[in-house]
Each structure stands twice: as C-alpha cells, then as structure tokens.
Design a protein around this motif. Sequence first.
Motif, short mmCIF file in Angstrom:
data_model
loop_
_atom_site.label_atom_id
_atom_site.label_comp_id
_atom_site.label_asym_id
_atom_site.label_seq_id
_atom_site.Cartn_x
_atom_site.Cartn_y
_atom_site.Cartn_z
N LYS A 275 0.85 -1.21 0.00
CA LYS A 275 0.00 0.00 0.00
C LYS A 275 0.88 1.25 0.00
CE LYS A 275 -4.04 0.34 0.75
NZ LYS A 275 -5.21 0.54 -0.16
N GLN A 276 1.96 1.22 0.79
CA GLN A 276 2.88 2.35 0.83
C GLN A 276 3.55 2.56 -0.52
OE1 GLN A 276 5.71 2.27 4.11
NE2 GLN A 276 7.17 3.50 2.96
N ALA A 277 3.99 1.45 -1.15
CA ALA A 277 4.65 1.55 -2.45
C ALA A 277 3.72 2.12 -3.50
CB ALA A 277 5.16 0.17 -2.88
N LEU A 278 2.43 1.78 -3.40
CA LEU A 278 1.46 2.25 -4.39
C LEU A 278 1.13 3.74 -4.24
CD1 LEU A 278 -1.01 -0.79 -4.53
CD2 LEU A 278 0.60 -0.05 -6.30
N THR A 279 1.57 4.35 -3.14
CA THR A 279 1.39 5.80 -3.00
C THR A 279 2.54 6.57 -3.64
OG1 THR A 279 2.54 5.93 -0.86
CG2 THR A 279 0.16 5.47 -0.82
N ASP A 280 3.60 5.87 -4.02
CA ASP A 280 4.74 6.49 -4.69
C ASP A 280 4.28 6.99 -6.06
OD1 ASP A 280 7.02 7.05 -6.21
OD2 ASP A 280 8.20 5.46 -5.27
N PRO A 281 4.32 8.30 -6.31
CA PRO A 281 3.83 8.83 -7.59
C PRO A 281 4.49 8.18 -8.80
CG PRO A 281 4.26 10.62 -6.04
CD PRO A 281 4.80 9.37 -5.41
N ALA A 282 5.79 7.86 -8.69
CA ALA A 282 6.50 7.26 -9.82
C ALA A 282 5.97 5.85 -10.11
CB ALA A 282 8.00 7.20 -9.53
N VAL A 283 5.72 5.07 -9.04
CA VAL A 283 5.17 3.72 -9.20
C VAL A 283 3.77 3.80 -9.78
CG1 VAL A 283 4.37 1.67 -7.96
CG2 VAL A 283 6.58 2.68 -7.38
N LYS A 284 2.95 4.67 -9.20
CA LYS A 284 1.57 4.84 -9.66
C LYS A 284 1.54 5.22 -11.15
CE LYS A 284 -2.68 7.00 -7.96
NZ LYS A 284 -3.20 7.72 -9.10
N LYS A 285 2.40 6.16 -11.54
CA LYS A 285 2.42 6.61 -12.93
C LYS A 285 2.86 5.48 -13.86
CE LYS A 285 4.14 10.27 -15.96
NZ LYS A 285 4.47 9.39 -17.09
N ARG A 286 3.89 4.74 -13.47
CA ARG A 286 4.40 3.67 -14.33
C ARG A 286 3.34 2.59 -14.55
NH1 ARG A 286 9.99 1.54 -12.24
NH2 ARG A 286 9.88 0.31 -14.16
N ILE A 287 2.58 2.28 -13.51
CA ILE A 287 1.53 1.27 -13.65
C ILE A 287 0.38 1.81 -14.49
CG2 ILE A 287 -0.25 -0.03 -12.41
CD1 ILE A 287 1.78 -0.43 -10.15
N GLU A 288 -0.05 3.04 -14.21
CA GLU A 288 -1.18 3.61 -14.95
C GLU A 288 -0.83 3.93 -16.40
OE1 GLU A 288 -2.41 6.86 -12.44
OE2 GLU A 288 -3.74 5.55 -11.27
N ASP A 289 0.44 4.21 -16.66
CA ASP A 289 0.88 4.46 -18.04
C ASP A 289 0.75 3.22 -18.92
OD1 ASP A 289 1.40 7.10 -17.63
OD2 ASP A 289 3.59 6.90 -17.54
N THR A 290 0.69 2.05 -18.30
CA THR A 290 0.51 0.81 -19.07
C THR A 290 -0.95 0.57 -19.43
OG1 THR A 290 0.16 -0.64 -17.16
CG2 THR A 290 2.44 -0.23 -17.81
N GLY A 291 -1.86 1.43 -18.92
CA GLY A 291 -3.28 1.21 -19.14
C GLY A 291 -3.94 0.47 -18.01
N SER A 292 -3.18 0.19 -16.95
CA SER A 292 -3.71 -0.54 -15.79
C SER A 292 -4.35 0.40 -14.79
CB SER A 292 -2.58 -1.31 -15.10
OG SER A 292 -1.93 -2.19 -15.99
N LEU A 293 -5.18 -0.17 -13.92
CA LEU A 293 -5.82 0.58 -12.86
C LEU A 293 -5.29 0.08 -11.52
CD1 LEU A 293 -9.50 0.20 -14.14
CD2 LEU A 293 -7.93 2.08 -14.64
N ILE A 294 -4.90 0.99 -10.62
CA ILE A 294 -4.44 0.60 -9.28
C ILE A 294 -5.64 0.07 -8.50
CG2 ILE A 294 -3.44 1.40 -7.13
CD1 ILE A 294 -1.43 1.50 -9.36
N VAL A 295 -5.46 -1.06 -7.80
CA VAL A 295 -6.54 -1.64 -6.99
C VAL A 295 -6.20 -1.52 -5.51
CG1 VAL A 295 -7.93 -3.68 -6.50
CG2 VAL A 295 -7.21 -3.21 -8.84
N GLY A 296 -5.23 -2.30 -5.01
CA GLY A 296 -4.80 -2.20 -3.62
C GLY A 296 -5.84 -2.63 -2.61
N ASN A 297 -6.53 -3.76 -2.88
CA ASN A 297 -7.56 -4.20 -1.94
C ASN A 297 -6.96 -5.00 -0.78
OD1 ASN A 297 -6.96 -6.61 -3.24
ND2 ASN A 297 -8.98 -6.88 -4.16
N THR A 298 -7.80 -5.39 0.18
CA THR A 298 -7.33 -6.08 1.38
C THR A 298 -7.12 -7.57 1.10
OG1 THR A 298 -9.55 -6.66 2.14
CG2 THR A 298 -8.69 -4.49 2.79
N PRO A 299 -6.41 -8.28 1.99
CA PRO A 299 -6.27 -9.72 1.81
C PRO A 299 -7.61 -10.45 1.71
CG PRO A 299 -4.67 -8.94 3.40
CD PRO A 299 -5.56 -7.77 3.09
#
Length: 325
Positions: A275-299
């Motif tokens: 969850k912490q890594a997914l708040t990194d703007p660079a990580v978020k941008k790299r994933i979303e730039d592929t056409g993907s959507l961030i999810v980050g749901n619970t176990p």
Amino acid sequence: MVSRRQMVAIGLATASVAMGGGAWAQAYPNKIIKLQVPFAPGGTTDIIARVMSDSLGKALGQSMVVENKAGGGGVVGATELARTPADGYVLGMATVSTTAANPAINDKIPYNTLTDFTPIINIAATPNVIAVHPSFPAKDYKSFVAELKKNPGKYSYSSSGTGGIGHLQTELFKSLTNTFITHIPYRGAGPALNDTVGGQVPIIFDNLPSALPHIKSGRLIAIVVAAPQRLAVLPDVPTFKEVGLEPVNRMAYYGLIGPKGLPQDVVDKVYNATKQALTDPAVKKRIEDTGSLIVGNTPAEFTAQIKAEFEVYKEVVAKQKLKLE
C-alpha cells in the motif's frame, strides 16, 4: 538423575530459544525476498512485478529480487510457490491465469487455488486486448471477424500459455463468434509478443500493458479490448461488451500471494508495504501508463476476488465445453 541446577539451566536455555525465535519472527524481513513471476520476462506480470519490486523492497527495508519461473501457462511457477516454506521470503505474483483460468480448465493442476495460497493484495487490474500484426488483412473488429469466418482454420493466435487467460478468453471468443483460429501457446506473454510482432503468428490475445508499446509504435493493431469502457489510450478500439461479447469483457488482475499458512504478521507487513509503495507517484504513474488501474484491496477482498473469478471460469469451461488442447 537431573539436578535442580541442571533443570534451571535447561529451562533458561529453552526460554532463550523461544525468545530468539520470537525475535527472529518479529525481525521479518532480515534477508533478500524473492518475488516469483510464473511467466517469462517481458509480459505484463513481469512488468508489474519489476515496477513494484524496488519500492516494495524499500518499504519492507530489504532487497527484493524478481525471479521468473515460466512454463505451463503459469502452472510451473505457481506450483513451486505452493510448495515453498511459508516464511515470507518467497512471494508470488498471482494472475487470472494461475489462480482462475488454468485451474478451471485443468483438473490435473497440482495445487488447489483456493487453499494452497495466502492472498495478500491485488496490485492492479489490466485490460486485455486482441491485436493483429499489420500484415493481417483486417484492421478493425467487423472486418476481423469477417476475415476469420471467411477463412476458418487459416489463422493462428499466440497466448502466454495453454490454460491461461489469453487461451481461455480467446476460446470463449471463438465459441461466441463461431470462428476458428489455431492456438499457439508460449511460455509467457513476452515470447508470444515477440513472435506476433515478428510476424510468425498473426494474432495475439494479451494483457494491454505488454502489448501497448507495440500498438503505439504501429507494430501491432488493436482490434477489441476487455475493459469497463473505451480506453483513453485506445479511443477508437471497441470493448468486447460493445461488440456484443460481454462474457469476454473481463479484466486481468495482478496481485501478491504467498504459500498457504503465511504468518499473519508477515501478511500484514507485506500488505502495508505494498500500500505504501502504491502511493509512490512514480510507481503509480508507471503502472497507470501501461493502461492498468491501481486496486490495492485487502487480503480478505483479494481472497474473495480469486474465488469469484475461479467460479466464473469454471462456469465458462462447463458452458462452452472447453478442453485443453
């Protein structure tokens, strides 16, 4: 006979070992963590894993290395993960292919997708796409289907492996459109893409992140996508739902899992670090730039999602009478 002094010494030693074990558990992670990708390098699963590994490792305070274990449409790597000690030092990427599509069509898989893993978090959801080599006679969905109907058996398609999401969804597409294309399975989306871009295979069903750079460069032409709505990166490409094939209109997921019995404190640490890594703007941008959507749901949510997807594909296999080639 054991003296009182010896008994006290044994008790202290036992307590010391117990405390040491507890301290070791609390110290997780204290060595390199392997993130296992059950496909060859170059596909979407590999891309997401490598985007996440540095930031996730930093959040956990340890190095994380990506390891590819390809084969069997993801089954080889998933099987190895299921047999790995549940200590948190080997984690795996979970995909629809390894946790739903393959188990639904192949009853000989040596793991139970619902009981042999510990779901941690779904990182991202990605659209899927049918794309063709520029030499293919059709360049849009209507003419694509017309060409396939006119020439049954003439064309082939590549996928990341037998029993994977690309295989199962294309077989469903074939069934719903009364078309026939020959399946050419690979050891991952990377090799399948290479041969399609190279013209050895004219059609591919792939996840968008790995296919998109080739589509943008004109080396592949997108025909139809599985997504909730038309994508900003492919505004002229219809969704499967738009063309009347809603059952095929399912996105892929890419999450983290461990072997069954992963300690709760390890699950919590990996979840929170992700969850912490997914708040990194660079990580978020790299994933979303592929056409993907961030999810980050619970176990718990990811566990329910895997179960629901598995049930969907079991129903698809039964209704469409799909079998392994």
